[in-house]
Design a protein around this motif. Structure first.
Motif, PDB file in Angstrom:
ATOM      1  N   GLU A  72      68.855  64.949  60.430  1.00  0.00           N
ATOM      2  CA  GLU A  72      67.554  64.284  60.380  1.00  0.00           C
ATOM      3  C   GLU A  72      66.657  64.671  61.552  1.00  0.00           C
ATOM      4  O   GLU A  72      65.454  64.844  61.399  1.00  0.00           O
ATOM      5  N   ASN A  73      67.244  64.813  62.740  1.00  0.00           N
ATOM      6  CA  ASN A  73      66.459  65.190  63.914  1.00  0.00           C
ATOM      7  C   ASN A  73      67.080  66.444  64.528  1.00  0.00           C
ATOM      8  O   ASN A  73      67.980  66.373  65.364  1.00  0.00           O
ATOM      9  N   VAL A  74      66.597  67.592  64.074  1.00  0.00           N
ATOM     10  CA  VAL A  74      67.197  68.869  64.460  1.00  0.00           C
ATOM     11  C   VAL A  74      67.111  69.104  65.963  1.00  0.00           C
ATOM     12  O   VAL A  74      68.092  69.513  66.606  1.00  0.00           O
ATOM     13  N   ILE A  75      65.959  68.831  66.555  1.00  0.00           N
ATOM     14  CA  ILE A  75      65.761  69.102  67.981  1.00  0.00           C
ATOM     15  C   ILE A  75      66.734  68.298  68.832  1.00  0.00           C
ATOM     16  O   ILE A  75      67.393  68.840  69.738  1.00  0.00           O
ATOM     17  N   GLU A  76      66.854  67.018  68.558  1.00  0.00           N
ATOM     18  CA  GLU A  76      67.770  66.173  69.336  1.00  0.00           C
ATOM     19  C   GLU A  76      69.217  66.602  69.139  1.00  0.00           C
ATOM     20  O   GLU A  76      70.021  66.580  70.075  1.00  0.00           O
ATOM     21  N   TYR A  77      69.537  67.006  67.927  1.00  0.00           N
ATOM     22  CA  TYR A  77      70.900  67.458  67.629  1.00  0.00           C
ATOM     23  C   TYR A  77      71.229  68.706  68.442  1.00  0.00           C
ATOM     24  O   TYR A  77      72.309  68.820  69.048  1.00  0.00           O
TER      25      TYR A  77
END
Length: 351
Positions: A72-77
């Motif tokens: 859902e949140n690629v950057i944070e992952y």
């Protein structure tokens, strides 16, 4: 010892999505689970990112990923990872775009940086840099597709709008047959056509234009196709040289991945002096584009003269079970698992 959180990113939006999956499968099966906490990440052809949940050992050449969960949140992952291993071939993965993303989020990653990736992916601009570096190349012409017209760019970057008939006449006047017509930005020989006569040149140009607006037409070399792998950041080492024996008229996509009669000879049966020259040229080409980490550099050895011609550089070479890059270094004394460790260490050192 704390494990490194390693993201392995593969798939992607290019025509090489399936090949990337197979490369990633080989890497995932050979990573040392005692050293790395592995996070496999799949990007589908539409650009959606997923956590990859399939069994590594069951993925085959069909390139299908069944078990996955959308991120859902690629950057944070990604920012939660210690290092990223991109296994993305072709556009949006090998051309500097995803490297730019990793730079922005400040996560170390395997392989060449933005500039080297973009230059290495673009055959036209890599040729310009190789020429500046004094590396011998075959003759070529460069054009851009613009709807039903084509723009011919001469050696001084003067532009001229021409139709296909005019382009074919220029190519036939300036180059000898056979010729190879290629998209400037493509890999795994996708969109490439070998042309033996003028009547087929027009169709070959239109085929290349399906994959990129920039097209290159090269004069063919009658000779042997050889490859050399390089590894390093500032201190760069070259592998032994391997030879490609294609089962087709050239090393096309099908010849590489589908025709079991294609094979490689490692090390190549060539004169030691020629091998040294190729190794030296491979390192020079890698440094000329400001390469880091890994690359594979492809050459031709002309039959009659033994003259060496650089063909192209691949900044994210294949890592399948049949890929030249790991095989070349294995023949040079570095086992696959150790090679992966060294590549990851180079990524951390270059950050």
């Amino acid at each position: 010892m704390k494990k490194l959180k390693l993201g392995v990113v593969f798939g992607g939006m290019s025509t090489e999505n399936e090949v990337s999956i197979v490369s990633a499968n080989s890497i995932l099966r050979n990573l040392d689970c005692n050293k790395y906490e592995i996070y496999p990440i799949y990007i589908d052809k539409s650009g959606i990112w997923y956590k990859y949940l399939d069994d590594f050992n069951k993925v085959s050449y069909d390139g299908i990923v069944n078990k996955k969960e959308k991120i859902e949140n690629v950057i944070e992952y990604l920012k939660d990872l210690d290092v990223i291993f991109p296994v993305l071939h072709g556009l949006y993965g090998e051309d500097g775009t995803i490297q730019g993303l990793f730079e922005l989020i400040k996560v170390p990653y395997v392989g060449c940086k933005v500039l080297a990736s973009s230059v290495g992916m673009d055959k036209v601009y890599s040729k310009i840099i190789f020429e500046k570096a004094g590396l011998n190349q075959t003759k070529y012409i460069y054009l851009r597709n613009c709807g039903d017209k084509y723009i011919y760019i001469d050696e001084n970057f003067n532009e001229k709008n021409l139709d296909l008939e005019e382009i074919c006449k220029i190519a036939s006047n300036q180059l000898k047959y056979p010729m190879f017509v290629k998209p400037s930005n493509s890999g795994s020989s996708v969109g490439i056509t070998k042309v033996d006569k003028m009547q087929n040149l027009k169709d070959a140009i239109m085929e290349a234009a399906k994959f990129d607006k920039k097209i290159i037409i090269e004069e063919g070399i009658k000779g042997r196709e050889v490859e050399c792998a390089v590894l390093g950041n500032e201190e760069v080492k070259a592998s032994c040289v391997g030879e490609v024996l294609s089962a087709d008229v050239f090393y096309s996509y099908d010849a590489k991945y589908k025709n079991q009669d294609s094979r490689t000879v490692i090390p190549a049966d060539i004169d030691p002096a020629i091998e040294k020259e190729i190794q030296k040229s491979a390192i020079k080409a890698f440094k000329a584009i400001d390469g880091k980490g890994v690359s594979r550099v492809d050459f031709f050895i002309e039959n009659v003269t033994n003259k060496i011609y650089i063909n192209e550089i691949n900044t994210l070479p294949g890592f399948t079970d049949i890929s030249m890059y790991p095989k070349l270094f294995e023949a040079s004394g570095i086992k696959y698992k150790d090679l992966l460790d060294e590549i990851i260490n180079l990524a951390l050192k270059s950050y």
